[in-house]
Design a protein around this motif. Structure first.
Motif, PDB file in Angstrom:
ATOM      1  N   THR A 223       0.846  -1.197   0.000  1.00  0.00           N
ATOM      2  CA  THR A 223       0.000   0.000   0.000  1.00  0.00           C
ATOM      3  C   THR A 223       0.876   1.240   0.000  1.00  0.00           C
ATOM      4  N   LEU A 224       0.349   2.284  -0.615  1.00  0.00           N
ATOM      5  CA  LEU A 224       0.967   3.604  -0.580  1.00  0.00           C
ATOM      6  C   LEU A 224      -0.086   4.600  -0.152  1.00  0.00           C
ATOM      7  N   SER A 225       0.335   5.578   0.621  1.00  0.00           N
ATOM      8  CA  SER A 225      -0.528   6.684   1.009  1.00  0.00           C
ATOM      9  C   SER A 225       0.224   7.974   0.705  1.00  0.00           C
ATOM     10  N   PHE A 226      -0.358   8.798  -0.174  1.00  0.00           N
ATOM     11  CA  PHE A 226       0.261  10.052  -0.587  1.00  0.00           C
ATOM     12  C   PHE A 226      -0.427  11.219   0.101  1.00  0.00           C
ATOM     13  N   ASP A 227       0.348  12.083   0.722  1.00  0.00           N
ATOM     14  CA  ASP A 227      -0.169  13.335   1.282  1.00  0.00           C
ATOM     15  C   ASP A 227       0.209  14.428   0.288  1.00  0.00           C
ATOM     16  N   LEU A 228      -0.799  15.081  -0.289  1.00  0.00           N
ATOM     17  CA  LEU A 228      -0.572  16.037  -1.368  1.00  0.00           C
ATOM     18  C   LEU A 228      -1.010  17.437  -0.977  1.00  0.00           C
ATOM     19  N   LEU A 229      -0.234  18.403  -1.424  1.00  0.00           N
ATOM     20  CA  LEU A 229      -0.617  19.807  -1.332  1.00  0.00           C
ATOM     21  C   LEU A 229      -0.984  20.239  -2.737  1.00  0.00           C
ATOM     22  N   LEU A 230      -2.211  20.738  -2.888  1.00  0.00           N
ATOM     23  CA  LEU A 230      -2.696  21.163  -4.196  1.00  0.00           C
ATOM     24  C   LEU A 230      -2.442  22.649  -4.332  1.00  0.00           C
TER      25      LEU A 230
ATOM     26  N   VAL B 165       0.570  19.205  -8.256  1.00  0.00           N
ATOM     27  CA  VAL B 165       0.548  18.857  -6.829  1.00  0.00           C
ATOM     28  C   VAL B 165       1.972  18.833  -6.291  1.00  0.00           C
ATOM     29  N   GLU B 166       2.073  19.043  -4.985  1.00  0.00           N
ATOM     30  CA  GLU B 166       3.345  18.878  -4.284  1.00  0.00           C
ATOM     31  C   GLU B 166       3.206  17.674  -3.373  1.00  0.00           C
ATOM     32  N   LEU B 167       4.075  16.715  -3.549  1.00  0.00           N
ATOM     33  CA  LEU B 167       4.052  15.500  -2.745  1.00  0.00           C
ATOM     34  C   LEU B 167       4.726  15.785  -1.415  1.00  0.00           C
TER      35      LEU B 167
ATOM     36  N   HIS C 176      -9.655  22.124   0.809  1.00  0.00           N
ATOM     37  CA  HIS C 176      -9.485  22.536  -0.584  1.00  0.00           C
ATOM     38  C   HIS C 176      -8.095  22.244  -1.127  1.00  0.00           C
ATOM     39  N   GLN C 177      -7.074  22.473  -0.333  1.00  0.00           N
ATOM     40  CA  GLN C 177      -5.717  22.404  -0.864  1.00  0.00           C
ATOM     41  C   GLN C 177      -4.904  21.209  -0.380  1.00  0.00           C
ATOM     42  N   ARG C 178      -5.548  20.264   0.259  1.00  0.00           N
ATOM     43  CA  ARG C 178      -4.863  19.045   0.705  1.00  0.00           C
ATOM     44  C   ARG C 178      -5.659  17.841   0.244  1.00  0.00           C
ATOM     45  N   ALA C 179      -4.944  16.758  -0.048  1.00  0.00           N
ATOM     46  CA  ALA C 179      -5.593  15.509  -0.436  1.00  0.00           C
ATOM     47  C   ALA C 179      -4.718  14.350   0.016  1.00  0.00           C
ATOM     48  N   GLU C 180      -5.360  13.251   0.312  1.00  0.00           N
ATOM     49  CA  GLU C 180      -4.653  12.010   0.596  1.00  0.00           C
ATOM     50  C   GLU C 180      -5.177  10.962  -0.367  1.00  0.00           C
ATOM     51  N   ILE C 181      -4.276  10.371  -1.123  1.00  0.00           N
ATOM     52  CA  ILE C 181      -4.625   9.308  -2.047  1.00  0.00           C
ATOM     53  C   ILE C 181      -4.003   8.028  -1.526  1.00  0.00           C
ATOM     54  N   GLY C 182      -4.799   6.971  -1.478  1.00  0.00           N
ATOM     55  CA  GLY C 182      -4.308   5.670  -1.060  1.00  0.00           C
ATOM     56  C   GLY C 182      -4.430   4.688  -2.198  1.00  0.00           C
ATOM     57  N   LEU C 183      -3.492   3.732  -2.243  1.00  0.00           N
ATOM     58  CA  LEU C 183      -3.594   2.685  -3.255  1.00  0.00           C
ATOM     59  C   LEU C 183      -3.096   1.374  -2.685  1.00  0.00           C
ATOM     60  N   ALA C 184      -3.559   0.286  -3.301  1.00  0.00           N
ATOM     61  CA  ALA C 184      -3.167  -1.052  -2.876  1.00  0.00           C
ATOM     62  C   ALA C 184      -2.887  -1.907  -4.103  1.00  0.00           C
ATOM     63  N   VAL C 185      -1.917  -2.810  -3.949  1.00  0.00           N
ATOM     64  CA  VAL C 185      -1.516  -3.726  -5.012  1.00  0.00           C
ATOM     65  C   VAL C 185      -1.352  -5.109  -4.398  1.00  0.00           C
ATOM     66  N   VAL C 186      -1.799  -6.125  -5.110  1.00  0.00           N
ATOM     67  CA  VAL C 186      -1.600  -7.512  -4.700  1.00  0.00           C
ATOM     68  C   VAL C 186      -0.791  -8.204  -5.783  1.00  0.00           C
ATOM     69  N   SER C 187       0.247  -8.969  -5.359  1.00  0.00           N
ATOM     70  CA  SER C 187       1.096  -9.662  -6.323  1.00  0.00           C
ATOM     71  C   SER C 187       1.629 -10.948  -5.714  1.00  0.00           C
ATOM     72  N   GLY C 188       1.940 -11.871  -6.562  1.00  0.00           N
ATOM     73  CA  GLY C 188       2.564 -13.112  -6.110  1.00  0.00           C
ATOM     74  C   GLY C 188       4.074 -13.001  -6.029  1.00  0.00           C
TER      75      GLY C 188
END
Length: 97
Positions: free
Chosen positions: A5-12, A83-85, A49-61
């Protein structure tokens, strides 16, 4: 089986409404899903308005493939000029967990 999993904290940047925020965040989420076949969503800061958090998940063998996909996703988000990470949180889970 490996799960990452990744969690990105972004400044827009120049965003003054939630509608403008959606027009920045949705294309990033869609591109992550389309290019890398990950599950991704805006998971935090929905009322800011100017902040966002994007999450993602990946499954692999394969752990190597998992690391490669996560690295590519991180580079994609970091390269977006609108965006600024601010931070990235990475978590990996294997069969031994």
């Amino acid at each position: 089986m490996y799960v990452g999993t990744l969690s990105f904290d972004l400044l827009l940047g120049d965003v003054h409404s939630l509608k403008e925020k959606r027009s920045v965040v949705r294309p990033i989420v869609a591109e992550l899903q389309r290019k890398y076949a990950v599950s991704a969503a805006e998971v935090g800061g929905q009322n800011l308005h100017q902040r966002a958090e994007i999450g993602l998940a990946v499954v692999s063998g394969d752990a190597g493939h998992l690391h490669d996909v996560l690295d590519r996703c991180e580079r994609l988000v970091a390269a977006r000029p609108e965006v600024e990470l601010l931070s990235v949180r990475r978590r990996l889970h294997g069969d031994d967990d």
